[in-house]
Every structure is written in C-alpha cells, then in structure tokens.
Write an enzyme that holds these catalytic residues in place. Structure first.
Site, PDB file in Angstrom:
ATOM      1  N   ASN A 163      15.274 -12.613  16.447  1.00 13.37           N
ATOM      2  CA  ASN A 163      16.832 -13.013  16.827  1.00 13.37           C
ATOM      3  C   ASN A 163      16.989 -14.098  17.388  1.00 13.37           C
ATOM      4  OD1 ASN A 163      17.450 -10.490  15.627  1.00 13.37           O
ATOM      5  ND2 ASN A 163      17.250  -9.353  17.761  1.00 13.37           N
ATOM      6  N   HIS A 183      10.712 -14.294  21.312  1.00 14.28           N
ATOM      7  CA  HIS A 183       9.736 -13.216  20.981  1.00 14.28           C
ATOM      8  C   HIS A 183      10.083 -12.846  19.690  1.00 14.28           C
ATOM      9  CE1 HIS A 183      14.004 -12.305  22.667  1.00 14.28           C
ATOM     10  NE2 HIS A 183      14.100 -11.235  21.809  1.00 14.28           N
ATOM     11  N   LEU A 184       9.309 -12.199  19.267  1.00 13.95           N
ATOM     12  CA  LEU A 184       9.183 -11.609  17.754  1.00 13.95           C
ATOM     13  C   LEU A 184       9.056 -10.066  18.051  1.00 13.95           C
ATOM     14  CD1 LEU A 184       6.739 -13.938  15.561  1.00 13.95           C
ATOM     15  CD2 LEU A 184       9.218 -13.741  15.695  1.00 13.95           C
ATOM     16  N   HIS A 185       9.998  -9.382  17.094  1.00 14.93           N
ATOM     17  CA  HIS A 185      10.141  -7.816  17.350  1.00 14.93           C
ATOM     18  C   HIS A 185       9.218  -7.352  16.046  1.00 14.93           C
ATOM     19  CE1 HIS A 185      13.945  -7.160  19.509  1.00 14.93           C
ATOM     20  NE2 HIS A 185      14.051  -8.423  19.250  1.00 14.93           N
TER      21      HIS A 185
END
Ligand code: AMP
Length: 119
Positions: free
Chosen positions: A92, A105-107
């Site tokens: 996001n 950040h990566l989910h």
C-alpha cells in the site's frame, strides 16, 4: 509525494524495540512480524531496517545491498510460511493506496484463497 521520514512511526518504534512484535524473521536488512490485525489466516509484514517511507522511496534511495537483502528476506519469509497454495504480496502506497504506516512495508497474505485484488 514527500519522502520525509517520521522516525516516530510505529514500525520505526518496533525496529528500535520500543513496541513488542511477533517476529517471524530478522536479519541485517529486514524484520518480518505478524500483523496485529490480520486480514487473512496468514498476514505477515516485512519491513526494511532503513528509514524509507514507501516503495518508491526505497527503490530510489536504498543501496543495492539493502534492496537485495530485503528482497531475499521477503522470499525467505514466504517460503518459511509454508503457503503451499500461494499468497499475495501487497505494498500500500500513499493516501490513494491506503497506506497507514509511513515506513515501507510489504504485506504477505495467505493461508486461504485471498480472492480478487479488488472486490
Ligand atoms: P498499511 O495500511 O499498508 O500502512 O498497513 C499497516 C498495517 O500495520 C495494518 O495492517 C495494521 O494492522 C498493521 N499494524 C499497525 N500497528 C501494528 C503493530 N504494532 N504490530 C503489527 N502490525 C501493526
């Protein structure tokens, strides 16, 4: 989009050990931990250790070693999570992207069928 980094954001505080987290992986380049409000059976966040606001900032200003280390860490976390059926990785970005925490950040979402990218 500004790249000014707020070192009081919650992930910066997690990196400094000021806030507890459920770590699943840590190395020189990345920290991976369980999302506190999971949106899937498996929901892990992977963050670089450096002060980057979002993906664009990271891609532009991180060193080759940071990018390589972070990318390898992401792959390792995905493999260790045992997501045999597959998974989704999401970044996001900014207001339109629904980013709440201004530390890149990566989910990782998995453990079940995640469904269409947009309902
Ligand atoms: P985003 O909307 O992409 O910025 O996602 C931020 C994510 O961070 C959300 O899924 C939150 O549930 C998660 N989150 C916020 N605070 C914490 C925390 N202290 N520990 C773990 N995850 C968190």
């Amino acid at each position: 989009m500004t790249d000014r980094y707020d070192d009081q954001n919650i992930f910066a505080r997690i990196l400094r050990g000021e806030i507890p987290n459920k770590t699943v992986h840590e190395d020189d380049w990345a920290l991976a931990f369980e999302d506190v409000a999971p949106k899937a059976t498996v929901h892990i966040l992977v963050i670089p250790k450096g002060p980057y606001v979002d993906y664009g900032h990271f891609a532009r200003e991180a060193s080759d070693d940071e990018i390589l280390g972070f990318t390898r860490a992401l792959g390792q976390v995905c493999e260790q999570a045992g997501l045999e059926g597959g998974y989704r990785v999401v970044a996001n970005t900014g207001a339109d992207g629904g980013q709440e925490v201004p530390h890149f950040h990566l989910h990782i979402l998995g453990g079940e069928a995640i469904g269409p990218i947009r309902a």
